[in-house]
Motif scaffolding. Structure first.
Motif, PDB file in Angstrom:
ATOM      1  N   MET A 233       0.843  -1.175   0.000  1.00 40.72           N
ATOM      2  CA  MET A 233       0.000   0.000   0.000  1.00 40.72           C
ATOM      3  C   MET A 233       0.872   1.215   0.000  1.00 40.72           C
ATOM      4  O   MET A 233       1.747   1.365   0.820  1.00 40.72           O
ATOM      5  CB  MET A 233      -0.876   0.015   1.244  1.00 40.72           C
ATOM      6  CG  MET A 233      -2.044  -0.893   1.090  1.00 40.72           C
ATOM      7  SD  MET A 233      -2.833  -1.084   2.645  1.00 40.72           S
ATOM      8  CE  MET A 233      -1.967  -2.471   3.256  1.00 40.72           C
ATOM      9  N   VAL A 234       0.630   2.057  -0.912  1.00 38.95           N
ATOM     10  CA  VAL A 234       1.371   3.300  -0.931  1.00 38.95           C
ATOM     11  C   VAL A 234       0.505   4.333  -0.247  1.00 38.95           C
ATOM     12  O   VAL A 234      -0.602   4.618  -0.689  1.00 38.95           O
ATOM     13  CB  VAL A 234       1.651   3.737  -2.366  1.00 38.95           C
ATOM     14  CG1 VAL A 234       2.322   5.074  -2.378  1.00 38.95           C
ATOM     15  CG2 VAL A 234       2.510   2.711  -3.052  1.00 38.95           C
TER      16      VAL A 234
ATOM     17  N   GLN B 122       0.188   8.080   0.779  1.00 38.38           N
ATOM     18  CA  GLN B 122       0.815   9.360   0.487  1.00 38.38           C
ATOM     19  C   GLN B 122       0.260  10.420   1.406  1.00 38.38           C
ATOM     20  O   GLN B 122      -0.880  10.370   1.816  1.00 38.38           O
ATOM     21  CB  GLN B 122       0.525   9.755  -0.945  1.00 38.38           C
ATOM     22  CG  GLN B 122       1.150   8.798  -1.911  1.00 38.38           C
ATOM     23  CD  GLN B 122       0.767   9.158  -3.314  1.00 38.38           C
ATOM     24  OE1 GLN B 122      -0.115   9.960  -3.513  1.00 38.38           O
ATOM     25  NE2 GLN B 122       1.434   8.565  -4.279  1.00 38.38           N
TER      26      GLN B 122
ATOM     27  N   GLU C 174       9.098  10.150  -9.646  1.00 33.84           N
ATOM     28  CA  GLU C 174       8.334   8.909  -9.577  1.00 33.84           C
ATOM     29  C   GLU C 174       8.404   8.147 -10.871  1.00 33.84           C
ATOM     30  O   GLU C 174       8.418   6.930 -10.877  1.00 33.84           O
ATOM     31  CB  GLU C 174       6.881   9.227  -9.255  1.00 33.84           C
ATOM     32  CG  GLU C 174       6.684   9.484  -7.773  1.00 33.84           C
ATOM     33  CD  GLU C 174       5.305  10.034  -7.501  1.00 33.84           C
ATOM     34  OE1 GLU C 174       5.123  10.615  -6.444  1.00 33.84           O
ATOM     35  OE2 GLU C 174       4.428   9.859  -8.373  1.00 33.84           O
TER      36      GLU C 174
ATOM     37  N   VAL D  51       7.497   1.406 -10.633  1.00 32.43           N
ATOM     38  CA  VAL D  51       6.790   1.346  -9.348  1.00 32.43           C
ATOM     39  C   VAL D  51       7.270   0.200  -8.481  1.00 32.43           C
ATOM     40  O   VAL D  51       7.478   0.347  -7.293  1.00 32.43           O
ATOM     41  CB  VAL D  51       5.281   1.210  -9.598  1.00 32.43           C
ATOM     42  CG1 VAL D  51       4.536   1.056  -8.308  1.00 32.43           C
ATOM     43  CG2 VAL D  51       4.773   2.400 -10.359  1.00 32.43           C
TER      44      VAL D  51
ATOM     45  N   GLN E 291      -3.706   1.616  -3.374  1.00 30.19           N
ATOM     46  CA  GLN E 291      -3.328   2.980  -3.071  1.00 30.19           C
ATOM     47  C   GLN E 291      -4.303   3.600  -2.087  1.00 30.19           C
ATOM     48  O   GLN E 291      -5.483   3.669  -2.351  1.00 30.19           O
ATOM     49  CB  GLN E 291      -3.358   3.781  -4.379  1.00 30.19           C
ATOM     50  CG  GLN E 291      -3.166   5.229  -4.209  1.00 30.19           C
ATOM     51  CD  GLN E 291      -1.758   5.601  -4.526  1.00 30.19           C
ATOM     52  OE1 GLN E 291      -0.982   4.757  -4.956  1.00 30.19           O
ATOM     53  NE2 GLN E 291      -1.430   6.832  -4.300  1.00 30.19           N
ATOM     54  N   TRP E 292      -3.826   4.041  -0.945  1.00 30.22           N
ATOM     55  CA  TRP E 292      -4.647   4.743   0.030  1.00 30.22           C
ATOM     56  C   TRP E 292      -3.997   6.078   0.319  1.00 30.22           C
ATOM     57  O   TRP E 292      -2.784   6.201   0.279  1.00 30.22           O
ATOM     58  CB  TRP E 292      -4.717   3.952   1.336  1.00 30.22           C
ATOM     59  CG  TRP E 292      -5.564   2.749   1.260  1.00 30.22           C
ATOM     60  CD1 TRP E 292      -5.227   1.528   0.760  1.00 30.22           C
ATOM     61  CD2 TRP E 292      -6.897   2.611   1.729  1.00 30.22           C
ATOM     62  NE1 TRP E 292      -6.265   0.657   0.901  1.00 30.22           N
ATOM     63  CE2 TRP E 292      -7.303   1.310   1.496  1.00 30.22           C
ATOM     64  CE3 TRP E 292      -7.786   3.487   2.350  1.00 30.22           C
ATOM     65  CZ2 TRP E 292      -8.557   0.840   1.843  1.00 30.22           C
ATOM     66  CZ3 TRP E 292      -9.036   3.024   2.698  1.00 30.22           C
ATOM     67  CH2 TRP E 292      -9.415   1.713   2.442  1.00 30.22           C
ATOM     68  N   THR E 293      -4.801   7.046   0.675  1.00 36.60           N
ATOM     69  CA  THR E 293      -4.268   8.362   1.007  1.00 36.60           C
ATOM     70  C   THR E 293      -4.554   8.648   2.466  1.00 36.60           C
ATOM     71  O   THR E 293      -5.679   8.515   2.922  1.00 36.60           O
ATOM     72  CB  THR E 293      -4.943   9.434   0.135  1.00 36.60           C
ATOM     73  OG1 THR E 293      -4.832   9.035  -1.210  1.00 36.60           O
ATOM     74  CG2 THR E 293      -4.285  10.761   0.325  1.00 36.60           C
TER      75      THR E 293
ATOM     76  N   ARG F 287      -9.831   6.397  -0.100  1.00 32.45           N
ATOM     77  CA  ARG F 287      -9.670   5.810  -1.432  1.00 32.45           C
ATOM     78  C   ARG F 287     -10.523   6.643  -2.366  1.00 32.45           C
ATOM     79  O   ARG F 287     -11.060   7.655  -1.982  1.00 32.45           O
ATOM     80  CB  ARG F 287     -10.132   4.367  -1.416  1.00 32.45           C
ATOM     81  CG  ARG F 287      -8.997   3.415  -1.396  1.00 32.45           C
ATOM     82  CD  ARG F 287      -9.517   2.022  -1.430  1.00 32.45           C
ATOM     83  NE  ARG F 287      -9.591   1.519  -2.778  1.00 32.45           N
ATOM     84  CZ  ARG F 287      -8.557   1.049  -3.442  1.00 32.45           C
ATOM     85  NH1 ARG F 287      -7.367   1.057  -2.893  1.00 32.45           N
ATOM     86  NH2 ARG F 287      -8.688   0.583  -4.643  1.00 32.45           N
TER      87      ARG F 287
END
Lengths: 526, 127
Positions: free
Chosen positions: A45-46, A48, A97, A102, A464-466, A487
């Motif tokens: 899980m990235v 950010q 990036e 990745v 991907q979660w923020t 998400r």
């Protein structure tokens, strides 16, 4: 107005600190993270930090307001005096990036940690080997004490290697937005130790060609001891400290209100976020967007009940607010019967689901009776007359899928689950159940209740979660903190409360003191 | 009225028939009972033998059906409409007495003065 001051304050702080923070982050990301290196192709899980889009919308909104407001406003943009502009930031981050693919980014930091670890483990051996290689003749012979030290050194190194493999050689589960403070601290410590040992060694042993070999061996042994102690520190900081529960986290999903409570120990916000997401994937039922809304019939009836006619001239500017206010007031005053319709509609849906479920269960039970496990020894009477066709599980599954397919499809449509289960996946599951001798009920448990989200994931891509939080995400948890994990279409809101302090008292009750008497005579009138 | 466990009980009994009175939508008898195998026999003020767990009449409401039928306070009820009352719980006794479908109960009761009366009678008959 206060809006401007808030905006300007936010943008100044964020852009200024964010640029320097971003640079620091880039540097640290290439230097930090754990000393592990095994490859495992699982999910990552990235997470950010609050990203640039936030700032973009705010500055966009500020621009819109410029048109509407009068001339005494200040224009707010994303730049401030000391930093580069927003567009440069996004360009920089995108370049960095894009340069690394990745998957590589996930393994850069463990690889660095592994290199540092390997170097530190080989250092004592190098300390021992170099004098032997370079000035063997002039070394003092060193008998039994040295051999004792050799043995202890060997075993300590072995223990160090085994415990490093057991504890740290794991692929990281998540990529965190900021560097993991404890890991960086430990890596820095290791680097410092090893560097200072090498420095001392270089100056005091290599240069003057020290002849006291026993001292050198003792020196190498002390390095191994120091490494073992650092590993103990790593164990305590990374693995043990957060085990004792101190806080209770309430996690609520914003779209449908599913909530859970978890107990965690002392963690930083980002680590707690990773932990919560681990639990999320196995505890929360899968998010089904089709189940959320009130039936359309109820909502549209409510909204379209009033028509507003504009009796003024067409270029009045504040028409919209006046209109909506009037509508809200009118709807509030009118008697509202939509709860009735909602209740009956819900009861109807419930009934329909139950009926379809009953049909499904019956169909599956019947289908399972068509099939039987073939016994390996043949009874002599049956085989010559009726040679039964022997099938492997896949064919058996396809054979019995046909009678239950329609009932299954109707049930899945009624519970809006049809997007999660394709025909292929149902047949696969059926094959799996048949192979393991499961009953129809066991086959159906997957479809009758919405399972945890983990069941529906494919493990190929990372997720991907923020993480959205007011405070820096390396701060540790404390009471009353709230952070969000977002998400695309839903978010998890996490609230932190500390666990209460317990006062435990002791009381001794003598087992002989348990005595009973009959109740007083009760009198009943008849 | 004492009994030896395991041996049949012998007692001098009197038959009393009580007509239930309708009060509201209930039929009442007009007395209160106490005792039962789930109660404490030592608290019973009317029994001679403090281990007797039978059903006793503890109160008679004056003018009620039981009073009219000559039931006395302190009587031990042995049977109600044929149902035994010497080895029942308090609640079972209450249920047997308050069956709403019956409007008459026939009790077999015993009291100490009955034995005295019988003995006196026998003496006077024999002498």
């Amino acid at each position: 107005m206060d809006n401007e001051s808030t905006y300007s304050g936010y943008s100044y702080k964020s852009s200024h600190s964010r640029s320097s923070r971003k640079h620091r982050e880039r540097r640290d990301r290439h230097r930090s993270k754990a000393r592990d290196g095994a490859m495992r192709g699982d999910k990552s899980m990235v997470i950010q930090a609050p990203g640039e889009p936030l700032l973009d919308t705010e500055s966009a909104m500020a621009d819109e307001r410029d048109d509407n407001w009068a001339e005494t406003t200040t224009v707010v943009t994303g730049t401030s005096v000391d930093s580069i502009s927003n567009e440069d930031l996004t360009r920089l981050s995108k370049d960095l990036e894009d340069s690394l693919p990745v998957d590589c980014r996930r393994y850069v930091s463990p690889a660095l940690g592994a290199i540092l670890g390997l170097f530190s483990v080989l250092s004592p051996l190098a300390f021992l080997a170099l004098p032997q290689l370079l000035w063997r003749d002039t070394l003092d012979p060193c008998g039994t004490p040295c051999e004792g030290l050799y043995i202890s050194l060997a075993f300590k190194l072995l223990i160090l290697l085994i415990s490093t493999w057991a504890l740290f050689l794991r692929p990281p589960q998540a990529t965190l937005p900021r560097f993991f403070v404890f890991r960086c601290l430990l890596l820095a410590l290791v680097f410092l130790f090893v560097a200072s040992y090498w420095l001392f060694y270089g100056v005091r042993v290599l240069e003057p060609r020290e002849t006291d070999y026993r001292g050198i061996v003792g020196y190498a042994a002390s390095l191994v001891d120091a490494l073992l102690f650092i590993q103990y520190l790593a164990l305590v900081l990374l693995e043990v400290r957060h085990l004792q529960p101190t806080f209770c986290l309430k996690v609520v999903r914003t779209t449908d209100g599913v909530s859970r409570f978890y107990n965690v120990g002392h963690l930083s916000i980002q680590r707690a976020a990773v932990w919560v997401l681990d639990q999320y994937y196995s505890d929360f039922p899968v998010y089904n967007p089709a189940l959320l809304n009130l039936p359309k019939s109820i909502l549209t009836k409510k909204l379209s009940s009033f028509k507003v006619y504009n009796l003024e001239e067409e270029n009045s500017t504040n028409n919209s607010t006046g209109q909506s206010r009037a509508m809200i007031a009118a709807t509030a005053r009118r008697r509202d019967n939509s709860h009735n319709e909602y209740y009956y509609e819900e009861a109807e849906v419930e009934r329909r689901i139950r009926k379809r479920r009953a049909r499904l269960v019956v169909a599956v039970e019947e289908a399972f009776t068509h099939i039987k496990r073939h016994q390996s020894e043949e009874s002599p009477t049956s085989s010559p007359k009726h040679p039964r066709e022997v099938m492997d599980p896949r064919e058996a599954a396809q054979a019995i899928f046909a009678p239950m397919a329609r009932a299954m499809q109707k049930y899945l449509r009624a519970t809006r689950q049809q997007c999660y289960h394709s025909m292929e996946s149902i047949i696969n599951h059926l094959q799996f159940c048949i192979t393991h001798n499961m009953t129809p009920k066991a086959f159906l448990e997957r479809y009758l209740s919405p399972g945890p989200t983990l069941q529906y994931l494919d493990n190929n891509r990372g997720l991907q979660w923020t993480l959205v939080s007011d405070e820096p995400v390396t701060a540790s948890l404390h009471q009353g903190q709230v952070f969000c994990l977002k998400r695309l279409d839903f978010a998890l809101v996490v609230t932190v409360t500390p666990l209460p302090f317990l006062r435990l008292d002791e009381e001794f009750i003598d087992p002989k003191s348990h005595k009973f008497v009959m109740k007083l005579q009760s009198e009943t009138s008849v | 009225m004492s009994f030896v466990p395991g041996q049949p009980v012998t007692a001098v009994v009197q038959r009393i028939e009580i007509q239930k009175l309708r009060q509201g939508d209930k039929l009442i008898l007009g007395f209160s009972i106490g005792g039962g195998i789930d109660q404490d026999p030592g608290q019973n003020p009317f029994s001679e033998d403090k281990t007797d767990k039978g059903i006793y009449v503890t109160r008679i409401s004056p003018g009620g059906p039981a009073d009219v039928a000559n039931l006395r306070m302190g009587d031990k009820i042995m049977q109600v409409n044929g149902w035994d009352m010497t080895m029942v719980t308090h609640d079972q006794a209450r249920k047997k007495l308050t069956k709403q479908k019956e409007d008459v109960v026939r009790l077999l009761i015993t009291r100490k003065s009955l034995e005295e009366t019988v003995r006196l009678q026998l003496k006077s008959m024999l002498s």
